[in-house]
Design a protein around this motif. Structure first.
Motif, PDB file in Angstrom:
ATOM      1  N   VAL A  66       8.146   7.603   1.525  1.00 59.73           N
ATOM      2  CA  VAL A  66       9.324   6.752   1.326  1.00 59.73           C
ATOM      3  C   VAL A  66       9.903   6.324   2.670  1.00 59.73           C
ATOM      4  O   VAL A  66      10.355   5.188   2.827  1.00 59.73           O
ATOM      5  CB  VAL A  66      10.375   7.462   0.439  1.00 59.73           C
ATOM      6  CG1 VAL A  66      11.674   6.684   0.382  1.00 59.73           C
ATOM      7  CG2 VAL A  66       9.828   7.665  -0.966  1.00 59.73           C
ATOM      8  N   PHE A  67       9.865   7.214   3.669  1.00 57.58           N
ATOM      9  CA  PHE A  67      10.302   6.832   5.009  1.00 57.58           C
ATOM     10  C   PHE A  67       9.407   5.727   5.562  1.00 57.58           C
ATOM     11  O   PHE A  67       9.896   4.752   6.146  1.00 57.58           O
ATOM     12  CB  PHE A  67      10.298   8.048   5.945  1.00 57.58           C
ATOM     13  CG  PHE A  67      10.778   7.733   7.322  1.00 57.58           C
ATOM     14  CD1 PHE A  67      12.121   7.537   7.587  1.00 57.58           C
ATOM     15  CD2 PHE A  67       9.876   7.595   8.356  1.00 57.58           C
ATOM     16  CE1 PHE A  67      12.568   7.224   8.862  1.00 57.58           C
ATOM     17  CE2 PHE A  67      10.302   7.283   9.640  1.00 57.58           C
ATOM     18  CZ  PHE A  67      11.650   7.094   9.885  1.00 57.58           C
ATOM     19  N   LEU A 124      15.149   6.093  -0.562  1.00 59.01           N
ATOM     20  CA  LEU A 124      15.146   7.168   0.430  1.00 59.01           C
ATOM     21  C   LEU A 124      16.337   8.099   0.239  1.00 59.01           C
ATOM     22  O   LEU A 124      16.185   9.328   0.255  1.00 59.01           O
ATOM     23  CB  LEU A 124      15.138   6.586   1.848  1.00 59.01           C
ATOM     24  CG  LEU A 124      15.072   7.597   2.991  1.00 59.01           C
ATOM     25  CD1 LEU A 124      13.735   8.338   2.979  1.00 59.01           C
ATOM     26  CD2 LEU A 124      15.273   6.902   4.329  1.00 59.01           C
ATOM     27  N   VAL A 125      17.516   7.530   0.028  1.00 59.43           N
ATOM     28  CA  VAL A 125      18.713   8.348  -0.204  1.00 59.43           C
ATOM     29  C   VAL A 125      18.549   9.176  -1.483  1.00 59.43           C
ATOM     30  O   VAL A 125      18.860  10.375  -1.508  1.00 59.43           O
ATOM     31  CB  VAL A 125      19.983   7.456  -0.265  1.00 59.43           C
ATOM     32  CG1 VAL A 125      21.183   8.239  -0.770  1.00 59.43           C
ATOM     33  CG2 VAL A 125      20.265   6.853   1.100  1.00 59.43           C
ATOM     34  N   ALA A 126      18.027   8.551  -2.530  1.00 56.82           N
ATOM     35  CA  ALA A 126      17.799   9.276  -3.786  1.00 56.82           C
ATOM     36  C   ALA A 126      16.767  10.383  -3.590  1.00 56.82           C
ATOM     37  O   ALA A 126      16.890  11.462  -4.187  1.00 56.82           O
ATOM     38  CB  ALA A 126      17.342   8.302  -4.873  1.00 56.82           C
ATOM     39  N   THR A 127      15.774  10.158  -2.737  1.00 61.47           N
ATOM     40  CA  THR A 127      14.748  11.163  -2.470  1.00 61.47           C
ATOM     41  C   THR A 127      15.329  12.368  -1.751  1.00 61.47           C
ATOM     42  O   THR A 127      15.032  13.518  -2.100  1.00 61.47           O
ATOM     43  CB  THR A 127      13.601  10.546  -1.643  1.00 61.47           C
ATOM     44  OG1 THR A 127      13.057   9.450  -2.371  1.00 61.47           O
ATOM     45  CG2 THR A 127      12.512  11.548  -1.356  1.00 61.47           C
ATOM     46  N   LEU A 175      14.355  -4.003   1.745  1.00 59.99           N
ATOM     47  CA  LEU A 175      14.990  -3.040   2.635  1.00 59.99           C
ATOM     48  C   LEU A 175      16.104  -2.284   1.915  1.00 59.99           C
ATOM     49  O   LEU A 175      16.201  -1.054   2.017  1.00 59.99           O
ATOM     50  CB  LEU A 175      15.524  -3.738   3.888  1.00 59.99           C
ATOM     51  CG  LEU A 175      16.125  -2.831   4.962  1.00 59.99           C
ATOM     52  CD1 LEU A 175      15.124  -1.766   5.401  1.00 59.99           C
ATOM     53  CD2 LEU A 175      16.584  -3.660   6.149  1.00 59.99           C
ATOM     54  N   LYS A 176      16.930  -2.999   1.176  1.00 61.26           N
ATOM     55  CA  LYS A 176      18.014  -2.342   0.437  1.00 61.26           C
ATOM     56  C   LYS A 176      17.463  -1.354  -0.583  1.00 61.26           C
ATOM     57  O   LYS A 176      17.949  -0.227  -0.708  1.00 61.26           O
ATOM     58  CB  LYS A 176      18.884  -3.379  -0.270  1.00 61.26           C
ATOM     59  CG  LYS A 176      19.712  -4.222   0.667  1.00 61.26           C
ATOM     60  CD  LYS A 176      20.464  -5.295  -0.111  1.00 61.26           C
ATOM     61  CE  LYS A 176      21.249  -6.205   0.789  1.00 61.26           C
ATOM     62  NZ  LYS A 176      21.894  -7.295   0.033  1.00 61.26           N
ATOM     63  N   ALA A 177      16.438  -1.764  -1.320  1.00 62.65           N
ATOM     64  CA  ALA A 177      15.855  -0.898  -2.343  1.00 62.65           C
ATOM     65  C   ALA A 177      15.167   0.315  -1.709  1.00 62.65           C
ATOM     66  O   ALA A 177      15.290   1.437  -2.214  1.00 62.65           O
ATOM     67  CB  ALA A 177      14.868  -1.686  -3.194  1.00 62.65           C
ATOM     68  N   ALA A 178      14.446   0.106  -0.614  1.00 58.21           N
ATOM     69  CA  ALA A 178      13.752   1.213   0.044  1.00 58.21           C
ATOM     70  C   ALA A 178      14.743   2.242   0.583  1.00 58.21           C
ATOM     71  O   ALA A 178      14.516   3.450   0.465  1.00 58.21           O
ATOM     72  CB  ALA A 178      12.862   0.682   1.166  1.00 58.21           C
ATOM     73  N   VAL A 185       0.830  -1.209   0.000  1.00 58.01           N
ATOM     74  CA  VAL A 185       0.000   0.000   0.000  1.00 58.01           C
ATOM     75  C   VAL A 185       0.864   1.258   0.000  1.00 58.01           C
ATOM     76  O   VAL A 185       0.660   2.169  -0.811  1.00 58.01           O
ATOM     77  CB  VAL A 185      -0.976  -0.015   1.206  1.00 58.01           C
ATOM     78  CG1 VAL A 185      -1.646   1.343   1.401  1.00 58.01           C
ATOM     79  CG2 VAL A 185      -2.016  -1.101   1.039  1.00 58.01           C
ATOM     80  N   VAL A 186       1.831   1.308   0.903  1.00 55.83           N
ATOM     81  CA  VAL A 186       2.672   2.505   0.999  1.00 55.83           C
ATOM     82  C   VAL A 186       3.475   2.708  -0.282  1.00 55.83           C
ATOM     83  O   VAL A 186       3.578   3.832  -0.788  1.00 55.83           O
ATOM     84  CB  VAL A 186       3.602   2.412   2.233  1.00 55.83           C
ATOM     85  CG1 VAL A 186       4.634   3.523   2.223  1.00 55.83           C
ATOM     86  CG2 VAL A 186       2.791   2.474   3.512  1.00 55.83           C
TER      87      VAL A 186
END
Length: 153
Positions: A77-78, A105-108, A98-101, A36-37
């Motif tokens: 994203v958080f 987040l870093v890219a965001t 987890l790695k992709a998220a 969902v998120v």
């Protein structure tokens, strides 16, 4: 799209030469939350693109909604990272969400910094990449299948 840590059988859906794999994992609630998120965050990237396009077309009034929406996307994203942590806690072998998220987040955060410094070329390019990354994340999240709880007789 097949990694060594996957559990489950490949589905019949094929994209080019890659086989989409359904992974059976624990934690139905965490998987639902992740789906969902991540789907809402993906839609948010499309809204961001629309607002950016309006801004690039000369509608200066769209700068404030674009900026506000950026912070909403960061929050989503958080939350996506938090949901990925919940999935990982139930399935220590499953590390890609987890790695992709965290990567998204870093890219965001980088994207927001580029926008605040008015680095337009880099900001637009990374925005398109973020949209693609989020879309792939959603598609992979929907390949996860929750283990059915045992029924009581």
């Amino acid at each position: 799209m097949h990694d060594a840590s996957s559990r489950g059988e490949p589905s019949l859906a094929r994209t080019g030469t890659a086989v989409m794999t359904t992974r059976v994992v624990n934690g139905r609630g965490a998987i639902t939350l992740l789906r969902v998120v991540s789907a809402v965050a993906c839609l948010q990237t499309l809204v961001q693109g629309l607002l950016a396009g309006m801004l690039l077309n000369g509608d200066v009034n769209s700068i404030d909604p674009h900026g506000f929406n950026a912070y909403v996307f960061e929050l989503l994203v958080f939350l996506q990272v938090a949901a990925a942590v919940l999935v990982w806690r139930s399935n220590r072998w499953l590390t890609w969400p987890l790695k992709a998220a965290i990567g998204i987040l870093v890219a965001t955060f980088t994207q927001t910094a580029l926008g605040l410094t008015s680095s337009l070329a880099a900001h637009v390019t990374l925005g398109l990449a973020l949209c693609a990354m989020q879309a792939v994340f959603v598609m992979r999240a929907f390949t996860l299948r929750a283990d059915r709880p045992a029924r009581l007789a």
